[in-house]
Design an enzyme around this catalytic site. Structure first.
Site, mmCIF file in Angstrom:
data_model
loop_
_atom_site.group_PDB
_atom_site.id
_atom_site.type_symbol
_atom_site.label_atom_id
_atom_site.label_comp_id
_atom_site.label_asym_id
_atom_site.label_seq_id
_atom_site.Cartn_x
_atom_site.Cartn_y
_atom_site.Cartn_z
ATOM 1 C CB CYS A 163 2.522 6.963 3.087
ATOM 2 S SG CYS A 163 3.170 6.566 4.884
ATOM 3 C CB CYS A 204 5.661 -4.889 10.094
ATOM 4 S SG CYS A 204 6.279 -4.196 11.139
ATOM 5 C CB SER A 235 8.418 7.072 10.967
ATOM 6 O OG SER A 235 7.206 5.899 11.641
ATOM 7 C CG ASN A 293 -7.145 5.070 11.734
ATOM 8 O OD1 ASN A 293 -8.990 5.313 11.965
ATOM 9 N ND2 ASN A 293 -6.965 5.925 10.609
ATOM 10 C CB CYS A 351 0.599 -1.260 13.276
ATOM 11 S SG CYS A 351 0.121 -0.663 12.264
ATOM 12 C CB CYS A 396 3.267 -1.201 16.802
ATOM 13 S SG CYS A 396 4.922 -0.513 16.688
ATOM 14 C CB CYS A 408 -0.658 2.259 8.890
ATOM 15 S SG CYS A 408 -1.568 4.024 9.462
ATOM 16 C CB SER A 445 6.461 5.023 17.064
ATOM 17 O OG SER A 445 6.227 5.265 15.631
ATOM 18 C CD GLU A 456 10.774 -0.161 12.484
ATOM 19 O OE1 GLU A 456 9.868 0.242 13.048
ATOM 20 O OE2 GLU A 456 11.701 0.117 12.143
ATOM 21 C CD GLU A 504 -2.771 0.739 2.541
ATOM 22 O OE1 GLU A 504 -2.797 -0.582 2.947
ATOM 23 O OE2 GLU A 504 -3.409 1.470 3.355
ATOM 24 C CG HIS A 508 3.205 5.754 20.278
ATOM 25 N ND1 HIS A 508 2.432 6.234 19.272
ATOM 26 C CD2 HIS A 508 3.913 4.565 18.698
ATOM 27 C CE1 HIS A 508 2.765 6.123 17.649
ATOM 28 N NE2 HIS A 508 3.616 4.960 17.739
HETATM 29 N N1 SAH Z 1 6.944 1.156 11.603
HETATM 30 C C1 SAH Z 1 6.953 2.501 11.322
HETATM 31 C C2 SAH Z 1 6.326 3.231 10.530
HETATM 32 C C3 SAH Z 1 4.501 2.689 10.784
HETATM 33 S S1 SAH Z 1 3.567 3.737 10.745
HETATM 34 C C4 SAH Z 1 7.300 2.799 13.459
HETATM 35 O O1 SAH Z 1 6.294 2.142 13.538
HETATM 36 O O2 SAH Z 1 7.240 4.360 13.437
HETATM 37 C C5 SAH Z 1 3.157 5.191 11.310
HETATM 38 C C6 SAH Z 1 2.896 5.835 12.392
HETATM 39 O O3 SAH Z 1 1.111 5.504 12.876
HETATM 40 C C7 SAH Z 1 3.528 5.053 13.851
HETATM 41 O O4 SAH Z 1 3.524 5.799 14.775
HETATM 42 C C8 SAH Z 1 2.716 3.800 14.474
HETATM 43 O O5 SAH Z 1 2.784 3.683 15.625
HETATM 44 C C9 SAH Z 1 1.919 5.408 14.382
HETATM 45 N N2 SAH Z 1 0.323 3.717 13.921
HETATM 46 C C10 SAH Z 1 -0.082 3.206 13.096
HETATM 47 N N3 SAH Z 1 -1.808 2.198 13.114
HETATM 48 C C11 SAH Z 1 -2.019 3.331 14.124
HETATM 49 C C12 SAH Z 1 -3.057 3.679 13.861
HETATM 50 N N4 SAH Z 1 -4.591 2.403 13.534
HETATM 51 N N5 SAH Z 1 -3.385 4.411 14.751
HETATM 52 C C13 SAH Z 1 -2.946 5.488 14.944
HETATM 53 N N6 SAH Z 1 -1.025 5.487 14.470
HETATM 54 C C14 SAH Z 1 -1.492 4.297 13.893
#
Ligand code: SAH
Length: 346
Positions: free
Chosen positions: A107, A114, A193, A292, A121, A118, A335, A216, A162, A94, A218
């Site tokens: 993006c 992955c 990221s 999300n 995600c 997390c 995502c 990230s 990642e 995607e 969080h």
């Molecule tokens: N692997 C990378 C990129 C991930 S996507 C990373 O971990 O940073 C980019 C950001 O969106 C990351 O901060 C990830 O934690 C966040 N993310 C992923 N899914 C999400 C969701 N459903 N709601 C909010 N943030 C989300």
């Protein structure tokens, strides 16, 4: 027959060596490189300043791999486009195009799936399928530019995967996309990221790149972070922040901290204060992302009031903070959700 070589994955010097290897003059490399990375052609036949013979010879040994759109969703609200691309082996990934007044931002995915796990995600639900090659990362950009007939000016490595878990290919991609003989994008227009692979952050810092690092975070304490990010069991927040400070020292680039707000998990004012204290004195920016929700988990987005209160609390501590603007609300899944629903159907 041996598999053909992926000509898009070579930098100019490697391409020169390849041409010498098949008995050709190395100056041809620059012409071919330009066809691939500036004109973004998909076949050797389009290389009109290259003789037919050489084109045929190239075609025997190499191929110009690309990614093929299998689905494109366009937002009626703001023009955001979500692309589902098929790779050569049929795996789908995607990418997202966001249109801002300052330019087009894309993006991209760096892995199919992955393995970081997390919790909120969607990209990680089925684990890691495989790493993407540098050429597959480039192709996402090139195909989107071909599709819209405009330049992409900003790239965020925030799609599936990642990036630091696919380190060498990602670094190669950055080298190629910023090459002055190719697309010539500024490193400063690239954001990577990561969930926080500490040794890799330090390794990248030592390379002296000029890309923006987004971390990230969080959570403001290790226990909460562990609930959301399994990687937190390996590296403490202190270790991750030290690596970020090191990145700033080496590169002078301000760090972005991503903080996804999950109702009842990490969104209280007390947590905002703790977060502000944690990053105090660092040259940074906090980006709040209202979570999300994905079907497979029962995380709930914080309500507007909690989101603004969280932001205000951080601002009061004199730290830059923004709430991520939601793009393409009408086509918006979390995502990796588009990819996952496509794969589930198959
Ligand atoms: N692997 C990378 C990129 C991930 S996507 C990373 O971990 O940073 C980019 C950001 O969106 C990351 O901060 C990830 O934690 C966040 N993310 C992923 N899914 C999400 C969701 N459903 N709601 C909010 N943030 C989300």
């Amino acid at each position: 027959m041996a598999e053909k070589l992926d000509i898009k994955s070579y930098n100019l010097i490697e391409l020169q060596e390849q041409l010498q290897g098949i008995g050709e003059k190395s100056f041809r490399a620059k012409q071919i490189y330009k066809w691939i990375h500036v004109d973004k052609v998909s076949s050797f036949d389009e290389m009109t300043n290259i003789s037919k013979d050489l084109r045929a010879k190239l075609g025997e040994r190499y191929e110009i791999r690309t990614v093929n759109p299998v689905q494109i969703l366009t937002s009626k609200i703001d023009g955001t486009k979500k692309y589902l691309f098929a790779l050569c082996d049929g795996i789908v990934i995607e990418s997202v195009l966001m249109r801002y007044h300052h330019g087009n931002s894309v993006c991209i995915s760096t892995q199919a799936g992955c393995r970081m796990g997390c919790k909120f995600c969607a990209s990680t639900l089925n684990g890691l399928e495989r790493n993407l090659t540098a050429s597959e990362m480039l192709s996402q950009i090139y195909e989107i530019e071909n599709d819209i007939g405009e330049r992409v000016s900003n790239i965020v490595l925030m799609g599936s995967g990642e990036p630091l878990d696919n380190f060498d290919n990602v670094i190669k991609f950055i080298e190629l996309i910023t090459d002055k003989n190719g697309k010539n994008l500024s490193q400063r227009n690239i954001t990577l990221s990561t969930c926080g692979l500490v040794p890799k952050i330090r390794k990248m810092a030592d390379m002296g790149l000029q890309i923006t690092l987004a971390l990230s975070l969080h959570a403001s304490d290790d226990e909460t972070r562990k609930q959301l990010l399994p990687i937190a069991n390996k590296y403490s927040i202190r270790e991750v922040l030290d690596a970020c400070e090191y990145y700033f020292e080496k590169t002078g680039r301000r760090i972005t901290f991503e903080y996804s707000l999950v109702s009842g998990v990490n969104d209280t004012k007390e947590e905002a204060t703790k977060l502000a204290k944690l990053v105090e004195g660092m040259n940074c920016h906090i980006n709040l992302i209202p979570v999300n929700p994905i079907e497979e988990r029962d995380f709930v987005q914080s309500d507007k009031e909690a989101i603004y209160a969280f932001q205000n609390t951080i601002e009061k501590n004199k730290i830059h903070v923004t709430i991520r603007r939601e793009m393409g609300r009408d086509i918006n899944g979390a995502c990796g959700q588009l990819r996952k629903s496509f794969m589930d159907k198959q």
